[in-house]
Scaffold this active site. Structure first.
Site, mmCIF file in Angstrom:
data_model
loop_
_atom_site.group_PDB
_atom_site.id
_atom_site.type_symbol
_atom_site.label_atom_id
_atom_site.label_comp_id
_atom_site.label_asym_id
_atom_site.label_seq_id
_atom_site.Cartn_x
_atom_site.Cartn_y
_atom_site.Cartn_z
ATOM 1 N N ASP A 16 0.833 -1.208 0.000
ATOM 2 C CA ASP A 16 0.000 0.000 0.000
ATOM 3 C C ASP A 16 0.870 1.263 0.000
ATOM 4 O OD1 ASP A 16 -2.302 1.496 0.141
ATOM 5 O OD2 ASP A 16 -3.015 0.633 2.022
ATOM 6 N N ASP A 65 -10.716 2.046 -3.172
ATOM 7 C CA ASP A 65 -11.226 1.844 -1.815
ATOM 8 C C ASP A 65 -12.740 1.887 -1.810
ATOM 9 O OD1 ASP A 65 -8.904 1.420 -0.518
ATOM 10 O OD2 ASP A 65 -8.684 3.443 0.298
HETATM 11 C C1 DGJ Z 1 -5.791 1.989 2.012
HETATM 12 C C2 DGJ Z 1 -6.180 0.755 1.259
HETATM 13 O O1 DGJ Z 1 -6.663 1.080 -0.006
HETATM 14 C C3 DGJ Z 1 -7.177 -0.028 2.080
HETATM 15 O O2 DGJ Z 1 -7.620 -1.140 1.350
HETATM 16 C C4 DGJ Z 1 -6.553 -0.426 3.369
HETATM 17 O O3 DGJ Z 1 -5.484 -1.312 3.113
HETATM 18 C C5 DGJ Z 1 -6.050 0.796 4.096
HETATM 19 N N1 DGJ Z 1 -5.212 1.620 3.270
HETATM 20 C C6 DGJ Z 1 -5.292 0.413 5.340
HETATM 21 O O4 DGJ Z 1 -4.735 1.482 5.960
#
Ligand code: DGJ
Length: 731
Positions: A480, A550
């Site tokens: 990430d 997300d």
């Molecule tokens: C952003 C990601 O896109 C989410 O899926 C998740 O992993 C969060 N970060 C965790 O902080």
């Protein structure tokens, strides 16, 4: 063979299965663009190129009798520079040591290379020696010793031309590069539309189309990432072109950092189309003897509209960009605990998820954010990559073993490029983050960006990730990255090189990714940047899939996944079933709709499996069985988009096997309408004579009937979906 050179007339003709790209050298000096479009046979079409000028133009001197004069502002140049009478947007902008920007580039020669070259230190499309051929053209500003190498790799079978540029400073003084486009094409006409993929967090890659106008249309990112806000993709197309018909020309940058791309329509209504690096946040000092490699641009022309363009990109990326075991192997169905627990979990909770997952047919459990340091929210611990033993008393190793005992593989989330101010790492190395001395270190999501332009930071990162991966049976990593760059300075670089930081960061990141992925070839990597903030070919080179957004609301996902599919294959799109009401939008949708949308991607779940009723569990088991059956079609078949959510209250697409013997179709209706008109969806890409049977209903249809008349979509209620798997019974 894909490249033909007519030495006498100095014509370069690059041919793929369906396209031609032609350049010519005029007056033994100027490299001009002649044609890009549908494949043509004629070996000499240099007559197409007009050498002219108009009032107020700076005319170029002629050297030999009979030579035609022209102005650089008129000529369709292959690689234009500024300062010498071409007043349009330059492809290359440099400043010499004396402060001047004039940089006339003249043709010096060419060489043919079997196979495909790759820019040093950067991700690149790959191809075997027999699959590709590369043309390298050398231009030079003789006066200053600046050599410019234009590279064109032709992958004939894949219908693509990949361009990049390398600069070599053979002069005696520094050259400052301000802007370096990897591709630039001058079209004679500008009666065209442009199409791009703008967005935002949770709303990535929506499709926008508009007619070209005089002046400049520019897209880009200066965020230190390719970004949610604008994908490094831009296309121009005939105004009449649509999904199925018409000429479309696309450019996509194989790079994950700052970029710029645009189209300028000039005084004569010619259109200059370009893509590469360089805006206010970029500058690079090239000392004598040094070279600079710019990232690749994947150029695709399709005469079969946007659908044709997408299928070319998809095939290329599936086979000549994505690497490693998971290029061809099926991807596991996963469950991710993020939307199930957020930071609030412990070993028991995760193991219970794993147990439930195994019973449902899920292959992999992914432990997301919150497992390390003292992390219970997003204010702390990035950089402290050891297990939080309050939550996980047996560490990652103990947890992974327990998860595997339940019968599912174990995967882990990391955010290695970041550091929390509240972390041991930051306390120990406060200068390891991007910052400008004496200024406030601006935080985003309470975190700072590690300075990957530094070798020592990259080395530490490589070691840290290696040791996590070596410590436990980890089959999958979600990588990430949750903020954009600000105060992008480095403690180690001199003042004159500070503007190099964003690109040096990318070079550092790519080195880290290369070393880690090479050392752990059996681990499946999924990239993520607050969802799809770095969904680009650069990241796909290292990691075969990307968390698309997300935003897991299935209705919103129709737009995001449809837009993303313009360039990127569905096999690269992470798509999960999440809870209802949806956590981002609050919308309530059926488990069927959520499942059907996520199945057009690399499928998974992201909710508390323990909260399912027995009935829901049975539905989930069925979804997983169904997905595993259609998975080869979805992730390896040819995608045909049938109805755009951007143009109406529905979306539809289908995936057809290479031999056209099988296909999977998905239709989604967004809102209910009372007394609606008949909705018929016409299919594409089938054998007209073949008889296809709808597996679930047993109904049979001929291919031509499905393509010319179509299927009626009868649904009632909001947020409905129909999916169908067809198998050919008779050819
Ligand atoms: C952003 C990601 O896109 C989410 O899926 C998740 O992993 C969060 N970060 C965790 O902080």
């Amino acid at each position: 063979m894909g490249i033909f050179v007519t030495d006498q007339q100095m014509i370069f003709h690059l041919q793929t299965k369906q396209t031609s790209y032609i350049m010519a050298v005029k007056n033994n000096k100027y490299l001009a663009h002649v044609y890009w479009g549908k494949r043509i046979q004629s070996p000499d079409i240099s007559h197409v190129l007009l050498m002219r000028g108009t009032c107020f133009d700076v005319m170029e001197p002629t050297e030999k009798e009979g030579e035609e004069t022209c102005s650089l502002d008129y000529l369709r140049q292959e690689y234009p520079t500024g300062g010498d009478g071409d007043y349009r947007i330059p492809a290359l902008e440099v400043t010499y040591a004396d402060g001047s920007r004039s940089c006339p580039l003249h043709y010096k020669g060419y060489r043919l290379i079997e196979g495909k070259t790759a820019p040093k230190g950067l991700p690149a499309v790959y191809a075997g020696e027999s699959e590709a051929q590369t043309l390298e053209i050398r231009l030079e500003d003789e006066d200053r010793g600046l050599q410019v190498y234009l590279l064109y790799s032709v992958i004939e079978e894949r219908d693509t031309i990949i361009r990049s540029v390398r600069l070599e400073n053979h002069g005696k003084e520094d050259v400052r590069i301000q802007k370096i486009m990897s591709a630039c094409v001058d079209f004679e006409q500008s009666d065209m539309d442009m199409i791009c993929l703008p967005g935002a967090w949770g709303r990535e890659r929506h499709i926008e189309r508009a007619a070209l106008r005089h002046g400049e249309f520019r897209i880009g990112s200066s965020r230190g990432a390719s970004s949610h806000q604008m994908n490094p993709f831009l296309a121009v197309m005939e105004p009449c072109a649509d999904e199925v018909h018409g000429n479309v020309y696309g450019m996509n940058l194989v790079y994950s950092g700052n970029f710029t791309a645009g189209i300028e329509v000039d005084q004569l209504s010619q259109a200059r189309f370009y893509m590469g690096m360089g805006d206010d946040s970029f500058s690079w000092l090239l000392e004598p003897g040094e070279e600079f490699a710019a990232p690749e641009v994947v150029m695709v022309h399709s005469a079969q509209g946007l659908g044709g363009l997408s299928r070319i990109y998809h095939r290329l990326y599936r086979k000549n960009l994505i690497r490693g075991r998971y290029r061809d192997e099926v991807r596991p169905v996963l469950v991710n605990n993020w939307e199930a627990t957020y930071f609030n979990f412990n070993e028991e909770k995760i193991v219970s998820l794993a147990k439930e997952a195994a019973g449902l047919g899920i292959d992999l459990l992914v432990l997301d954010d919150g497992w390390f340091g003292k992390r219970n929210d997003d204010t702390t611990s990035l950089g402290d990559w050891y297990a939080n033993t309050e939550k996980l008393p047996n560490g990652i190793q103990g947890l992974a073993a327990k998860v595997e005992e339940e019968g599912v593989k174990f995967g882990l989330w990391v955010e290695p490029e970041m550091v929390s101010v509240d972390s041991e790492l930051y306390r120990k190395h406060p200068d390891w983050c991007l910052h400008v001395d004496g200024r406030r270190r601006s935080e985003c999501r309470n975190q700072l960006t590690l300075d990957l332009s530094r070798n020592d930071v990259c080395d530490w990162l490589i070691e840290t990730i290696h040791s996590i991966l070596d410590s436990a049976p980890i089959s999958y990593i979600k990588w990430d990255m949750n903020r954009h760059m600000s105060n992008a300075g480095s403690a180690l670089l001199p003042a004159k090189r500070q503007k190099e930081v964003p690109h040096r960061y990318m070079l550092g990141l790519y080195r880290v990714l290369e070393e880690i992925t090479a050392a752990h070839p059996d681990v499946l990597f999924e990239s993520c940047s607050g969802g799809g903030g770095r969904f680009d070919p650069g990241m796909l080179y290292y990691m075969p899939q990307t968390w698309t957004s997300d935003d897991t609301d299935p209705v919103e996902r129709l737009f995001i996944q449809y837009g993303t599919s313009l360039v990127y294959p569905v096999s690269a799109m992470g798509a999960h079933v999440s809870a209802a009401p949806n956590h981002q939008s609050g919308r309530v949708t059926s488990l069927k709709m959520r499942g059907d949308v996520a199945m057009s991607g690399t499928f998974g779940y992201e909710l508390d499996l323990n909260a399912f009723t027995e009935e829901e569990k049975e539905e989930v088991r069925e979804q997983i069985r169904e997905y595993k059956k259609i998975r080869p079609l979805v992730t390896g078949g040819d995608m045909y988009r049938l109805a755009s959510p951007f143009e109406g209250n529905r979306a539809a697409w289908m995936f057809v096997s290479e031999n056209k013997m099988e296909f999977y179709f998905a239709y989604f209706r967004i809102q209910a309408k009372v007394n609606p008109s008949i909705t018929r969806v016409r299919l594409q890409g089938l054998l007209p004579e073949a008889v296809y049977q709808w597996e679930e209903t047993g109904d049979c249809y001929r291919g031509d009937e499905l393509m010319e008349i179509g299927l009626v979509m009868d649904v009632s209620g909001d947020y409905q979906s129909i999916t169908a798997h067809f198998i050919c019974k008779k050819e």
